[in-house]
Design an enzyme around this catalytic site. Sequence first.
Site, PDB file in Angstrom:
ATOM      1  N   CYS A 139       2.023   1.981   2.723  1.00 21.49           N
ATOM      2  CA  CYS A 139       2.843   3.112   2.296  1.00 21.49           C
ATOM      3  C   CYS A 139       4.316   2.730   2.288  1.00 21.49           C
ATOM      4  O   CYS A 139       4.843   2.263   3.288  1.00 21.49           O
ATOM      5  CB  CYS A 139       2.651   4.317   3.199  1.00 21.49           C
ATOM      6  SG  CYS A 139       3.662   5.700   2.633  1.00 21.49           S
ATOM      7  N   ILE A 205      -3.915  -0.676  -6.517  1.00 20.24           N
ATOM      8  CA  ILE A 205      -2.709  -0.922  -5.745  1.00 20.24           C
ATOM      9  C   ILE A 205      -2.143   0.392  -5.219  1.00 20.24           C
ATOM     10  O   ILE A 205      -2.439   1.453  -5.761  1.00 20.24           O
ATOM     11  CB  ILE A 205      -1.606  -1.623  -6.608  1.00 20.24           C
ATOM     12  CG1 ILE A 205      -1.260  -0.800  -7.843  1.00 20.24           C
ATOM     13  CG2 ILE A 205      -1.996  -3.015  -6.958  1.00 20.24           C
ATOM     14  CD1 ILE A 205      -0.113  -1.346  -8.699  1.00 20.24           C
TER      15      ILE A 205
HETATM   16  C1  FMN Z   1       2.234  12.020  -4.379  1.00 19.28           C
HETATM   17  C2  FMN Z   1       1.525  10.776  -3.930  1.00 19.28           C
HETATM   18  C3  FMN Z   1       1.106  10.668  -2.612  1.00 19.28           C
HETATM   19  C4  FMN Z   1       0.437   9.516  -2.176  1.00 19.28           C
HETATM   20  N1  FMN Z   1       0.020   9.441  -0.884  1.00 19.28           N
HETATM   21  C5  FMN Z   1      -0.702   8.369  -0.472  1.00 19.28           C
HETATM   22  C6  FMN Z   1      -1.238   8.311   0.841  1.00 19.28           C
HETATM   23  O1  FMN Z   1      -1.098   9.229   1.649  1.00 19.28           O
HETATM   24  N2  FMN Z   1      -1.949   7.203   1.204  1.00 19.28           N
HETATM   25  C7  FMN Z   1      -2.182   6.167   0.338  1.00 19.28           C
HETATM   26  O2  FMN Z   1      -2.855   5.190   0.722  1.00 19.28           O
HETATM   27  N3  FMN Z   1      -1.684   6.196  -0.937  1.00 19.28           N
HETATM   28  C8  FMN Z   1      -0.966   7.261  -1.342  1.00 19.28           C
HETATM   29  N4  FMN Z   1      -0.492   7.326  -2.642  1.00 19.28           N
HETATM   30  C9  FMN Z   1      -0.752   6.197  -3.571  1.00 19.28           C
HETATM   31  C10 FMN Z   1      -1.965   6.493  -4.452  1.00 19.28           C
HETATM   32  O3  FMN Z   1      -3.127   6.634  -3.663  1.00 19.28           O
HETATM   33  C11 FMN Z   1      -2.177   5.365  -5.500  1.00 19.28           C
HETATM   34  O4  FMN Z   1      -2.405   4.155  -4.840  1.00 19.28           O
HETATM   35  C12 FMN Z   1      -0.987   5.210  -6.433  1.00 19.28           C
HETATM   36  O5  FMN Z   1      -0.392   6.451  -6.732  1.00 19.28           O
HETATM   37  C13 FMN Z   1      -1.363   4.509  -7.740  1.00 19.28           C
HETATM   38  O6  FMN Z   1      -2.292   5.272  -8.477  1.00 19.28           O
HETATM   39  P1  FMN Z   1      -1.862   6.295  -9.671  1.00 19.28           P
HETATM   40  O7  FMN Z   1      -0.885   5.547 -10.545  1.00 19.28           O
HETATM   41  O8  FMN Z   1      -3.135   6.619 -10.381  1.00 19.28           O
HETATM   42  O9  FMN Z   1      -1.238   7.474  -9.031  1.00 19.28           O
HETATM   43  C14 FMN Z   1       0.184   8.452  -3.089  1.00 19.28           C
HETATM   44  C15 FMN Z   1       0.603   8.585  -4.417  1.00 19.28           C
HETATM   45  C16 FMN Z   1       1.248   9.726  -4.854  1.00 19.28           C
HETATM   46  C17 FMN Z   1       1.675   9.832  -6.307  1.00 19.28           C
END
Ligand code: FMN
Length: 317
Positions: A139, A205
Amino acid sequence: MTTGTTAATTPNLGIDLGGLKMKNPVTVASGTFGYGAEYSQYFDIGRLGAVTTKSLSLKPRAGNKPPRLVETPAGMLNAIGLQNVGIETYLSEKLPFLRAKCATIIANIYGHSADEYVELARRIDSEGAGDAIEANLSCPNVHDARKAKGAVLVSQDPRCVEEYTRAIRAVTKLPLIVKLTPNVMDITEPALAAEAAGADALCLINTLLGLAIDAETRRPRLSNIVGGLSGPAIRPVAVKMVWDARRAVKIPIIGTGGICQADDAIEFLLAGATAVSVGSMNFRQPDAAIRVLEGIEDYLLRHEIENVSELVGAMKA
Ligand SMILES: Cc1cc2nc3c(=O)[nH]c(=O)nc-3n(C[C@H](O)[C@H](O)[C@H](O)COP(=O)(O)O)c2cc1C
């Protein structure tokens, strides 16, 4: 195998993700789907291959001050800062709902130290609170003791990945997924470290570090100044990292980053992901994950493919 004759046969969508049996390869990305209840008004969340929870910490966290989200071209920057209900409330209030929906649960955990991850993993395991554990070692939005010392995210240092993964591995037999940051020169180094320390799967990722500045006020658009970039803008980066990692490790990979529709998910499978997770798109279209699942099934039928796993790593170079 392509049959060429049985176009109407229902394809097999089931996969084995490092010991986690999933009825199909589609899950949701941690932090974009709450604990499932928020989305169950849109579709039956039990249909997903798995529900991945928001990162859970030992104590509840309020996260960072607003503004914590900003739209960017083809994506968004977030600095939520791991706001979550904490493990106790998850166990008493969120888990029963997920179990009632017959959801396969990937419990995502976040700690400030290896000991905290270990404690969380123990609780998830002993309380039957997940079918797999996903350790978020990546994170970008929390200021913990390591970073205060000028250190980096755990998964930016392969030695830390190995140390944390080994510690968690020692206390659980549940399938262990390690989620890595893309903010590294070479993704194969932390990927190999996680595998060597006993991870059963990787999730690639997490978000890419970014900064957006308001030109008029000259201030950063996020209170945390920097945030994590997600959405379609990062998809080619994520697909490449899956492809890189696929050739380095033997354990399966969940591909994540900018998946909006079935074709995007299939890109990840072809690059070598065994499963995929839909993230930011859940905010734009709450039933996105189920549409992705249905689209994958259509693709398999159209291409007369019997098993979804035939697509894994099947890019023609
Ligand atoms: C608002 C938000 C909150 C997120 N919170 C977490 C989290 O608590 N733990 C985690 O491992 N990844 C977290 N992520 C990352 C997502 O799980 C993911 O890896 C990342 O957004 C890439 O995927 P996407 O482009 O489809 O959103 C978060 C992403 C977003 C946008």
